[in-house]
Design a protein around this motif. Structure first.
Motif, short mmCIF file in Angstrom:
data_model
loop_
_atom_site.label_atom_id
_atom_site.label_comp_id
_atom_site.label_asym_id
_atom_site.label_seq_id
_atom_site.Cartn_x
_atom_site.Cartn_y
_atom_site.Cartn_z
N ASP A 209 0.81 -1.22 0.00
CA ASP A 209 0.00 0.00 0.00
C ASP A 209 0.84 1.27 0.00
N LYS A 210 2.14 1.14 0.23
CA LYS A 210 3.02 2.31 0.17
C LYS A 210 3.48 2.59 -1.26
N VAL A 211 3.10 1.71 -2.19
CA VAL A 211 3.42 1.92 -3.61
C VAL A 211 2.32 2.79 -4.22
N ASN A 212 2.68 3.97 -4.71
CA ASN A 212 1.65 4.83 -5.29
C ASN A 212 1.94 5.24 -6.73
N LEU A 213 2.95 4.61 -7.34
CA LEU A 213 3.18 4.81 -8.77
C LEU A 213 3.84 3.56 -9.34
N ILE A 214 3.14 2.92 -10.28
CA ILE A 214 3.67 1.71 -10.92
C ILE A 214 3.87 2.00 -12.41
N ILE A 215 5.12 1.94 -12.84
CA ILE A 215 5.47 2.14 -14.25
C ILE A 215 5.79 0.78 -14.83
N GLY A 216 5.01 0.37 -15.83
CA GLY A 216 5.20 -0.94 -16.44
C GLY A 216 5.96 -0.84 -17.75
N ILE A 217 6.78 -1.84 -18.02
CA ILE A 217 7.61 -1.89 -19.23
C ILE A 217 7.10 -2.99 -20.15
N TYR A 218 6.95 -2.69 -21.44
CA TYR A 218 6.54 -3.71 -22.39
C TYR A 218 7.54 -4.87 -22.36
N CYS A 219 7.02 -6.08 -22.42
CA CYS A 219 7.91 -7.24 -22.33
C CYS A 219 7.29 -8.44 -23.04
N MET A 220 7.96 -8.92 -24.07
CA MET A 220 7.52 -10.13 -24.76
C MET A 220 8.02 -11.37 -24.02
N GLU A 221 9.28 -11.31 -23.59
CA GLU A 221 9.88 -12.42 -22.87
C GLU A 221 11.17 -11.94 -22.22
N ASP B 57 20.38 -4.69 -26.55
CA ASP B 57 19.14 -4.08 -27.02
C ASP B 57 18.35 -5.10 -27.82
N ILE B 58 17.05 -4.86 -27.95
CA ILE B 58 16.18 -5.63 -28.84
C ILE B 58 15.45 -4.64 -29.72
N GLY B 59 15.53 -4.83 -31.03
CA GLY B 59 14.86 -3.94 -31.96
C GLY B 59 15.02 -4.41 -33.39
N LYS B 60 14.05 -4.02 -34.22
CA LYS B 60 14.09 -4.38 -35.64
C LYS B 60 14.23 -5.89 -35.84
N GLY B 61 13.53 -6.64 -34.98
CA GLY B 61 13.48 -8.09 -35.13
C GLY B 61 14.74 -8.82 -34.70
N LYS B 62 15.65 -8.13 -33.98
CA LYS B 62 16.88 -8.79 -33.58
C LYS B 62 17.25 -8.47 -32.12
N GLY C 202 23.83 -8.64 -34.39
CA GLY C 202 22.43 -8.96 -34.15
C GLY C 202 22.10 -10.43 -34.34
N LEU C 203 21.20 -10.91 -33.50
CA LEU C 203 20.71 -12.28 -33.57
C LEU C 203 19.20 -12.22 -33.81
N ALA C 204 18.72 -12.88 -34.86
CA ALA C 204 17.29 -12.86 -35.17
C ALA C 204 16.48 -13.34 -33.97
N ILE C 205 15.40 -12.63 -33.66
CA ILE C 205 14.58 -12.97 -32.49
C ILE C 205 14.11 -14.42 -32.55
N LYS C 206 13.81 -14.91 -33.75
CA LYS C 206 13.32 -16.30 -33.85
C LYS C 206 14.37 -17.29 -33.35
N GLU C 207 15.64 -16.90 -33.38
CA GLU C 207 16.69 -17.79 -32.89
C GLU C 207 16.82 -17.77 -31.37
#
Length: 283
Positions: free
Chosen positions: A123-135, A162-167, A178-183
């Motif tokens: 209850d002492k938490v009054n601001l929650i910032i969430g980050i997008y996350c696939m995995e 970093d993760i971006g542009k599919g890698k 870069g490593l392809a995300i599918k890998e």
């Protein structure tokens, strides 16, 4: 509703160069925390602190803008961030706490705020910032990406991740590999395969790079608290914004990825249910 309930969607970035210099994208998380600290909205925050030399993030309590900036940047291995809440409230004596968390951690925190035996902290938490996350990836997986797949001698050779542009990207001596995300599939945390939340639907404000151009972040304000602090930071000149309709690729890409995670992991949950496999309650 692949993005959950939200009040407004905007593309945004910090106006402060010292934040942009150390941030992964638009520096929104750091800007919001700095503003909230400076204005007394929060007394401190629990974040995934600067990784040690092997890139392992450290749960950290920050109480100043300088400490926020020192901890900036995305971490791609799970940080047990919520474990630092007790430290923030008991050791530091904080009564108004901000938290930066992944979607699964946000869900756990919201449940903690509802349970009588954990509310004395939550209850002492009054601001929650969430980050997008696939995995998210265990440290062993990140080391495999660096050594076996990208040819590094060690993960510690990398100066940026970093993760971006599919890698999945690692930087060494100014050179990006870069490593392809599918890998990377199959190397993620086990719980990621049943999590249906990509955009931190239970946060006060959610943010990530998807949908906005390079150097900007897509922001979803979700609650009165999230909307209030974000608008105040904009009004104070600390954040600049653009309508999502004016940027590419825009919300359609974010919606596509969020829906894709929901559909894929819902199917996995159903498959496990048919086999009688229990899914952890946090999900």
């Amino acid at each position: 509703m692949p993005l959950g309930t939200y009040k407004e969607a905007l593309s945004a970035r910090s106006t402060e160069q010292k934040i942009l210099d150390v941030s992964q994208d638009g520096g929104i998380v750091s800007s919001l925390l700095c503003y909230a600290l400076d204005e007394g909205i929060i007394e401190g925050a629990v974040v995934a602190g600067t990784p040690d030399e092997d890139w392992r993030p450290i749960p950290t309590v920050v109480t100043s803008s300088d400490e926020v900036i020192a901890a900036a940047g995305t971490k791609y291995s799970m940080s047990p961030t919520l474990s630092a809440l007790k430290e923030a409230t008991r050791q530091y004596g904080l009564e108004k706490v901000g938290v930066v968390a992944t979607p699964c951690q946000v869900q756990g925190l919201r449940k903690a705020k509802a349970y009588p035996f954990t509310r004395f902290v939550a209850d002492k938490v009054n601001l929650i910032i969430g980050i997008y996350c696939m995995e998210n990836f265990p440290m062993a997986s990140l080391d495999t990406f660096a050594t076996a797949k990208l040819g590094f001698d060690s993960l510690t050779d990398a100066s940026k991740m970093d993760i971006g542009k599919g890698k999945f990207w690692l930087t060494k001596d100014g050179e990006d590999k870069g490593l392809a995300i599918k890998e990377t599939h199959g190397y993620e945390q086990a719980g990621c395969n049943v999590c249906q939340d990509y955009v931190a639907e239970w946060a006060d404000v959610s943010t990530g790079s998807v949908g906005s151009p390079d150097g900007w972040s897509t922001v979803l304000t979700r609650t009165d608290a999230g909307e209030s602090v974000f608008k105040a930071a904009v009004d104070a000149g600390l954040i600049e914004t653009k309508p999502m309709d004016d940027v590419k690729p825009g919300l359609p890409l974010l919606e596509k990825l969020a829906k894709g995670k929901k559909d894929k992991n819902t199917a996995e949950r159903e498959r496990r249910a048919k086999m009688g496999v229990r899914i952890p309650a946090i999900y």
